[in-house]
Design a protein around this motif. Structure first.
Motif, mmCIF file in Angstrom:
data_model
loop_
_atom_site.group_PDB
_atom_site.id
_atom_site.type_symbol
_atom_site.label_atom_id
_atom_site.label_comp_id
_atom_site.label_asym_id
_atom_site.label_seq_id
_atom_site.Cartn_x
_atom_site.Cartn_y
_atom_site.Cartn_z
ATOM 1 N N THR A 21 0.837 -1.194 0.000
ATOM 2 C CA THR A 21 0.000 0.000 0.000
ATOM 3 C C THR A 21 0.877 1.251 0.000
ATOM 4 O O THR A 21 2.072 1.199 0.273
ATOM 5 C CB THR A 21 -0.920 0.013 1.229
ATOM 6 O OG1 THR A 21 -0.124 -0.152 2.423
ATOM 7 C CG2 THR A 21 -1.924 -1.119 1.152
ATOM 8 N N ARG A 243 -2.540 3.066 2.403
ATOM 9 C CA ARG A 243 -2.367 2.510 3.746
ATOM 10 C C ARG A 243 -3.325 3.203 4.702
ATOM 11 O O ARG A 243 -3.840 4.292 4.429
ATOM 12 C CB ARG A 243 -0.923 2.670 4.217
ATOM 13 C CG ARG A 243 -0.483 4.107 4.447
ATOM 14 C CD ARG A 243 0.918 4.150 5.064
ATOM 15 N NE ARG A 243 1.892 3.583 4.155
ATOM 16 C CZ ARG A 243 2.728 4.311 3.416
ATOM 17 N NH1 ARG A 243 2.691 5.639 3.496
ATOM 18 N NH2 ARG A 243 3.595 3.752 2.619
ATOM 19 N N ALA A 246 -7.059 4.696 5.127
ATOM 20 C CA ALA A 246 -7.120 4.765 3.670
ATOM 21 C C ALA A 246 -7.965 5.935 3.182
ATOM 22 O O ALA A 246 -7.586 6.632 2.230
ATOM 23 C CB ALA A 246 -7.654 3.445 3.115
#
Length: 661
Positions: A21, A243, A246
């Motif tokens: 991510t 990440r 989000a």
């Protein structure tokens, strides 16, 4: 280390996904390159339409850009609402499907898919156009350069999201930085010269005026300039890439992208008017991009010009990566809903959707070849899909807020969200604005190529429906309820195998307990009392269901009741989402552990008569059979048993092929 690993990197486990991510800093180049790079060709597209006005073009491009910026602000505010409402990826397809129905979702998906393919072609052709404007000797090689850049982007994306983000980070911020410096220097000189700066390098003389200002001309220029807004939706589609948290990181990324884009668009257009920069004829000898002319007028053609144009060219070429990030995810959603073959939903060795990436590359290559890699020929096709997807998404969000207000989309007793009316108004304004833009672009650019998009989108929608109908027909034919009937007749028999007369050890690969699995278990039980049913379990196997919970009731007990030795269930975990390699390894291990027995791998496959239907089923059985034959050992055989869809039966039986390394 194998060549494949050297080229594409080591395989990533499914549990490694969190490490792939990204945050806002990397999110801007991964998901914002399309939008940011449009600052390089959006104003030029409008100025190209205004070429007929000669030197007066700059006077009209400023108000046109002001309208485009107002539209950008509306779209931005709308998507800021979409991101938290759909934190798993609020792409136009998802929003429209859940709030407006399946047909609306398919229309949005078709428009979005066309937009992604065109974005790749336009971005790469614009980047190569900037190259040939700086090095005119390369003009005859435009198409070859376009295809080379496309191949590079495809390769990089097959290596994974993080590697793509790392590669694009420096060029993106160099692009933004050099253009910001250009705008700052140009603004200082404009103000210092009372609005009439002297260019360091004089721009080419404007072409002679050959037409008058008309509403139709201004609408066409607006339609072309709206290409600067494409790509804004990418962040809402790619929320799962960020990440935690989000949603917060996605909204910050969208804010950064839109703020930078607005500043670049406003600065470029203002300086173009101040320095009397107009467009040159695309594809003609002496062509220069508007940015090339503008940077030379502000700073000359020295080192800074070279660095700036290198950054522009790089970002233009790489801006197609936005489509490479989002198109495979759109394909995955469509595959999960059976509108595309299941293979589009599977992540490859680097946790990316390989089939979607390769499909995008092939479609974009076809467009580049068809239009010779010239940006201006592709621009008219570009904005229809993007703005239609905008419209469907925002209209879906209006329905979403109304459903929340009515309580249909929230838990009982939960109050309606605060500010829902304001959010609905914002999304409604976005839908009206982008819907009107679709009509303007479609009408004004219809004869220039927009007709092609108007035909392709419905054709793609029909294709997706056709795939779904085929999948439903196959699923209905394969569906079966209840336990396996071990008293049913099974065709074929291997008799006894092996040097000592022992029955063969039969291995039956299955994905789920449908008619194929039932036929396979019946046939395997007729071939041998020693049967292993093998299932590969991967985290993202949308077309696989775990057999373990129902195995005893549906297979083991019915076998015992029929006096048949119960087949053993072997579940093979697949940390790298491989579908065939675990089966091949298991079969090899069995064959090596039982060298005096025949190991027979029974592959039951759907047989379809039409070639296009065969393409849709992914040819899994064929691939598995070839791998088993290629990597097997001498005491293995592969048994292929056909299963015909109702109405497509053919008089035939099982075939047996010997295996060997």
């Amino acid at each position: 280390m194998s060549l494949r690993t050297r080229l594409f990197g080591r395989p990533l486990r499914s549990v490694d996904e969190a490490a792939e991510t990204i945050g806002p800093l990397a999110g801007i180049p991964v998901l914002g390159l399309d939008a940011l790079a449009s600052a390089a060709y959006g104003p030029e597209a409008a100025l190209t339409v205004l070429l007929v006005l000669g030197a007066a073009a700059g006077r009209y491009v400023v108000p046109i850009t002001a309208v485009i910026l107002a539209l950008l602000a509306t779209v931005f505010l709308s998507y800021q609402q979409t991101i938290p409402a759909y934190p798993n990826g609020g792409g136009s397809y998802t929003v429209a499907k859940e709030n407006l129905g399946a047909n609306a979702g398919l229309l949005a998906a078709s428009a979005l898919a066309v937009d992604y393919v065109l974005n790749v072609a336009v971005a790469i052709s614009a980047g190569v156009g900037a190259i040939v404007s700086a090095v005119p000797a390369l003009l005859p090689h435009t198409l070859a350069l376009c295809l080379g850049v496309l191949a590079l982007l495809t390769f990089v994306n097959l290596r994974g999201v993080r590697e793509a983000g790392a590669l694009f980070l420096l060029p993106t911020y160099l692009f933004v930085g050099t253009l910001a410096v250009t705008i700052a220097i140009g603004a200082a000189r404009v103000m210092g010269a009372g609005g009439h700066p002297a260019p360091v390098t004089a721009p080419p003389a404007p072409v002679a005026a050959s037409g008058a200002v008309t509403l139709w001309l201004l609408l066409r220029a607006f339609a072309s300039g709206c290409t600067a807004l494409t790509g804004v939706e990418a962040v809402s589609n790619g929320v799962p890439l960020f990440r935690a948290p989000a949603v917060t990181n996605a909204r910050r990324t969208l804010t950064g992208i839109v703020a930078i884009l607005a500043a670049l668009l406003a600065g470029i257009v203002w300086l173009a008017r101040a320095y009397h920069v107009t467009a040159t004829v695309p594809g003609a000898p002496g062509y220069q991009s508007v940015l090339s002319i503008l940077v030379a007028a502000v700073a000359g053609r020295g080192v800074f010009y070279g660095v700036t144009m290198a950054a522009v060219v790089t970002v233009l070429c790489l801006s197609a990566n936005t489509s490479f990030a989002d198109f495979p995810r759109l394909c995955r959603l469509l595959a999960l809903d059976a509108y595309l073959p299941a293979g589009f939903a599977h992540r490859g060795r680097r946790l990316v959707f390989n089939q979607g990436i390769l499909a995008l590359a092939l479609l974009s290559a076809g467009l580049l070849v068809a239009f010779g890699g010239v940006t201006d020929r592709l621009i008219p096709l570009f904005a229809v899909g993007a703005f239609l997807a905008f419209t469907m998404s925002q209209a879906g969000m209006v329905a979403h807020w109304r459903r929340l207000r009515a309580g249909a989309a929230r838990a009982p007793g939960t109050p309606a969200p605060s500010g829902w009316a304001w959010k609905a108004v914002m999304n409604g304004a976005g839908a009206l604005a982008t819907g009107a833009t679709v009509l303007v672009v479609l009408v004004s650019k219809f004869t220039e190529g927009a007709w092609f998009t108007a035909l392709v989108i419905p054709a793609l929608l029909a294709l997706l429906r056709g795939v779904r109908r085929h999948q439903e027909r196959v699923d209905a034919a394969l569906a079966v309820a209840g336990p396996v009937d071990f008293g049913a007749p099974a065709a074929g028999s291997l008799g006894t195998g092996g040097a000592r007369g022992a029955p063969p050890l039969v291995v039956l690969p299955v994905r789920r307990l449908n008619r194929l699995a039932h036929r396979g278990v019946q046939l395997a039980a007729a071939l041998s009392p020693d049967v292993e049913v093998v299932q590969v379990l991967a985290e993202d196997g949308p077309d696989t269901s775990d057999l373990r919970p129902d195995w005893e009731a549906l297979v083991a007990r019915p076998a015992a009741a029929a006096g048949v030795p119960a087949p053993r269930l072997v579940s093979l975990p697949s940390a790298y989402r491989e579908r065939f390699a675990p089966i091949v390894r298991h079969v090899r291990d069995l064959a090596l552990a039982h060298p005096s027995r025949t190991v027979a791998v029974l592959v039951v496959e759907v047989v379809e008569r039409r070639w296009y239907d065969r393409l849709l089923n992914g040819q899994r059985a064929l691939l598995l059979r070839e791998l088993l034959l290629d990597r097997g050992v001498p005491n293995t055989v592969v048994v292929s048993a056909p299963w015909y869809l109702p109405g497509e039966e053919y008089t035939g039986g099982a075939t047996i092929a010997g295996g060997g390394a």
